[in-house]
Write an enzyme that holds these catalytic residues in place. Structure first.
Site, PDB file in Angstrom:
ATOM      1  N   ASN A   9      14.362  29.392  -7.298  1.00 21.15           N
ATOM      2  CA  ASN A   9      13.642  28.814  -8.434  1.00 21.15           C
ATOM      3  C   ASN A   9      12.932  29.869  -9.291  1.00 21.15           C
ATOM      4  O   ASN A   9      12.123  30.652  -8.782  1.00 21.15           O
ATOM      5  CB  ASN A   9      12.596  27.819  -7.887  1.00 21.15           C
ATOM      6  N   HIS A  54       7.306  12.569  -1.089  1.00 19.78           N
ATOM      7  CA  HIS A  54       6.173  13.184  -1.811  1.00 19.78           C
ATOM      8  C   HIS A  54       5.401  12.136  -2.597  1.00 19.78           C
ATOM      9  O   HIS A  54       5.897  11.676  -3.630  1.00 19.78           O
ATOM     10  CB  HIS A  54       6.709  14.149  -2.860  1.00 19.78           C
ATOM     11  N   ARG A  63       4.002  12.959   2.368  1.00 23.68           N
ATOM     12  CA  ARG A  63       3.106  14.041   1.977  1.00 23.68           C
ATOM     13  C   ARG A  63       2.223  13.522   0.856  1.00 23.68           C
ATOM     14  O   ARG A  63       2.726  12.902  -0.091  1.00 23.68           O
ATOM     15  CB  ARG A  63       3.948  15.221   1.483  1.00 23.68           C
ATOM     16  N   TYR A  74      -1.523  21.595  -8.025  1.00 21.35           N
ATOM     17  CA  TYR A  74      -0.181  21.635  -7.447  1.00 21.35           C
ATOM     18  C   TYR A  74       0.164  20.268  -6.828  1.00 21.35           C
ATOM     19  O   TYR A  74      -0.652  19.661  -6.145  1.00 21.35           O
ATOM     20  CB  TYR A  74      -0.080  22.714  -6.351  1.00 21.35           C
ATOM     21  N   ASP A 124       0.200  19.755   1.609  1.00 20.66           N
ATOM     22  CA  ASP A 124       0.588  21.137   1.289  1.00 20.66           C
ATOM     23  C   ASP A 124      -0.547  21.815   0.534  1.00 20.66           C
ATOM     24  O   ASP A 124      -0.873  21.427  -0.594  1.00 20.66           O
ATOM     25  CB  ASP A 124       1.864  21.099   0.424  1.00 20.66           C
ATOM     26  N   HIS A 162      -0.351  24.900  -0.368  1.00 17.87           N
ATOM     27  CA  HIS A 162       0.386  25.778  -1.282  1.00 17.87           C
ATOM     28  C   HIS A 162      -0.272  27.137  -1.444  1.00 17.87           C
ATOM     29  O   HIS A 162      -0.504  27.617  -2.556  1.00 17.87           O
ATOM     30  CB  HIS A 162       0.609  25.091  -2.634  1.00 17.87           C
ATOM     31  N   GLU A 190       0.266  22.303   5.519  1.00 17.39           N
ATOM     32  CA  GLU A 190       1.315  23.289   5.178  1.00 17.39           C
ATOM     33  C   GLU A 190       0.774  24.441   4.348  1.00 17.39           C
ATOM     34  O   GLU A 190      -0.069  24.234   3.467  1.00 17.39           O
ATOM     35  CB  GLU A 190       2.393  22.536   4.382  1.00 17.39           C
ATOM     36  N   GLU A 241       8.318  28.170   3.962  1.00 22.64           N
ATOM     37  CA  GLU A 241       9.351  27.831   2.971  1.00 22.64           C
ATOM     38  C   GLU A 241       9.765  29.057   2.151  1.00 22.64           C
ATOM     39  O   GLU A 241      10.870  29.082   1.618  1.00 22.64           O
ATOM     40  CB  GLU A 241       8.896  26.689   2.050  1.00 22.64           C
ATOM     41  N   ARG A 280       9.173  26.228   8.413  1.00 23.88           N
ATOM     42  CA  ARG A 280       9.719  25.577   7.213  1.00 23.88           C
ATOM     43  C   ARG A 280      10.906  26.312   6.587  1.00 23.88           C
ATOM     44  O   ARG A 280      11.319  26.001   5.469  1.00 23.88           O
ATOM     45  CB  ARG A 280       8.602  25.480   6.165  1.00 23.88           C
ATOM     46  N   HIS A 329      12.251  23.091   4.396  1.00 22.92           N
ATOM     47  CA  HIS A 329      11.912  22.911   2.984  1.00 22.92           C
ATOM     48  C   HIS A 329      13.021  22.088   2.313  1.00 22.92           C
ATOM     49  O   HIS A 329      14.199  22.332   2.564  1.00 22.92           O
ATOM     50  CB  HIS A 329      11.838  24.313   2.371  1.00 22.92           C
ATOM     51  N   ASP A 350      14.243  22.016  -6.001  1.00 30.24           N
ATOM     52  CA  ASP A 350      14.921  23.261  -6.401  1.00 30.24           C
ATOM     53  C   ASP A 350      15.925  23.713  -5.342  1.00 30.24           C
ATOM     54  O   ASP A 350      16.659  24.669  -5.554  1.00 30.24           O
ATOM     55  CB  ASP A 350      13.916  24.366  -6.721  1.00 30.24           C
ATOM     56  N   GLU A 369      11.963  17.720   4.790  1.00 26.82           N
ATOM     57  CA  GLU A 369      11.394  17.325   3.494  1.00 26.82           C
ATOM     58  C   GLU A 369      12.496  16.718   2.612  1.00 26.82           C
ATOM     59  O   GLU A 369      13.626  17.203   2.580  1.00 26.82           O
ATOM     60  CB  GLU A 369      10.805  18.557   2.796  1.00 26.82           C
ATOM     61  N   TRP A 403      -0.311  30.686  -6.676  1.00 24.91           N
ATOM     62  CA  TRP A 403       0.105  29.337  -7.087  1.00 24.91           C
ATOM     63  C   TRP A 403       0.706  28.608  -5.900  1.00 24.91           C
ATOM     64  O   TRP A 403       1.344  29.166  -5.048  1.00 24.91           O
ATOM     65  CB  TRP A 403       1.152  29.394  -8.218  1.00 24.91           C
TER      66      TRP A 403
END
Ligand code: KDG
Ligand code: MG
Length: 402
Positions: A37, A122, A147, A159, A210, A212, A236, A262, A283, A312, A316, A339, A402
């Site tokens: 991605n 999600h 999630r 996020y 998550d 992130h 996560e 991931e 992951r 994961h 993407d 996921e 991020w």
């Protein structure tokens, strides 16, 4: 059997996907996902310019030897671009081998270890109330695991929260958009979300979250403690994982289960985390961690330390990766969860597949190979469009993860 040629296909049915198609002299072909991605063209070039010229004439059945050739032979080992390219070749070769055997891929891996693959969806909302409602929709649709991500009061973007509840897509702009972050505000909100979710739906649904990569180990330890009574399935990417030793602080302070990996590319990225039993779920994915061949190695190593898989599966990762992952998941003895973020109608049309969802589980189907193809005519309708993931800044402008 011999490989005759290989082709890189780039398509953008709402988001970019890179795929590799490997042809053989017996008329069989295999397809692999090569999507990274926001950095798609680097993998496309790695494949086109450096890998494809070396494939013709090789025996596609020698999957292990080709893997070792590409990994050791590059001299420059590891890294997301190299490993995504190797993954694509590996996925396509397993597809060919399973087609040649006229069997679904999971049979070649060792057969079914379970009847279906439990997935998590999600759910997200701007507020706690909206997120709780969204979780309810997934539970009504039969999901056993969800999630939950929520907007944080006082932050303009967070996020995992989007307007499109069905097809959340983080890569959203031709130059990176900017998100805003406050650890204090976040740590205040998240326990309230899971408290409300447990009060509303009880303890049965599996709930995941998550972070992130946004916290430090001591902050993650505190969040883990604050969430303990809500019995999370996992927390996560609580911290960026370059510093594997940082997980000791989290682990020593909380019994909330931890998932990470991931963005890992090889077994070396998680060796310490696994050996020291610092995590509960790994992951790593078929597309970014060296294909079926290497993921199997990671999972076997993880099993020695009571760590289960949780591949994961964001949008993407193309349906090709999802198909391959489901065969892996159906076989892998130490399976945890998969996921499942759902692809758009356009994407599903480009990648016809045999997998299907029912009552919280995905099933890879019985088609020979991994069960996912690419419709090149439809793919050609969607040219590549440059698109980036967002970046993150603290409220004072400092760059953050991020
Ligand atoms: O490309 C980045 C996404 O795959 C990632 O942000 C999604 O964290 C993610 C997840 O858990 O699905
Ligand atoms: Mg994640």
């Amino acid at each position: 059997m011999k490989i005759t040629e290989a082709k890189v296909i780039i398509t953008s049915p709402g988001r970019n996907f890179v795929s590799l198609k490997i042809y053989t002299d017996e008329g069989l072909y295999g397809v692999g996902d090569a999507t990274l991605n926001g950095r798609e063209l680097s993998v496309a070039s790695y494949l086109k310019d450096h890998i494809v010229p070396m494939l013709a004439g090789r025996d596609p059945h020698q999957i292990e030897d080709i893997w070792q050739f590409l990994y050791r032979g590059a001299y420059w080992r590891k890294g997301p671009v190299t490993m995504t390219a190797i993954s694509a070749v590996d996925m396509a070769l397993w597809d060919i081998k399973a087609k040649a055997a006229n069997m679904p891929l999971y049979q070649l891996l060792g057969g079914k270890s379970r009847s279906g693959v439990m997935v998590y969806g999600h759910a997200n909302g701007d507020s706690i109330e909206e997120t709780v409602d969204e979780v309810g929709k997934f539970l009504n649709d039969g999901y056993l695991a969800v999630r939950a991500q929520t907007g944080i009061p006082g932050l303009k973007s967070t996020y995992g929260v989007s307007k499109d509840k069905m097809f959340y897509e983080p890569a959203d702009s031709d130059l990176p958009s900017e998100n805003e972050w406050s650890t204090t505000k976040y740590l205040d909100s998240i326990p309230k979300l899971f408290d409300t979710l447990r009060n509303t739906y009880g303890n049965e649904p599996h709930l995941l979250h998550d972070v992130h990569h946004r916290l430090t180990p001591i902050e993650a330890a505190r969040l883990g403690k604050d969430l303990e009574s809500f019995r999370m399935f996992w927390l996560e990417d609580a911290v960026p994982a370059e510093n594997q030793a940082g997980f000791r602080t989290i682990r020593q302070n909380t019994v909330t289960p931890l998932a990470v990996g991931e963005i890992f590319n090889t077994i070396w990225d998680c060796k310490e985390l696994l050996e020291e039993q610092l995590i509960d779920y790994i992951r790593t994915s078929v597309v970014h961690a060296g294909g079926i061949t290497h993921l199997r190695r990671i999972a076997d190593f993880a099993s020695l330390f009571h760590v289960r898989t949780g591949c994961h599966g964001a949008t993407d990762l193309s349906p090709i990766c999802m198909g391959a992952a489901l065969h892996f998941d159906l076989w892998v003895p130490n399976f945890g969860i998969q996921e499942y973020m759902r692809h758009s109608e356009e994407t599903n049309a480009v990648f016809p597949h045999s997998y299907s969802f029912k009552n919280g589980y995905l099933y890879p189907g019985e088609t020979a190979g991994h069960g996912v193809d690419i419709d090149e005519k439809i793919a050609a309708k969607y040219p590549y469009k440059r698109c980036y993931l967002p970046v993150n800044r603290l409220e004072d402008g400092t760059m953050w993860n991020w």
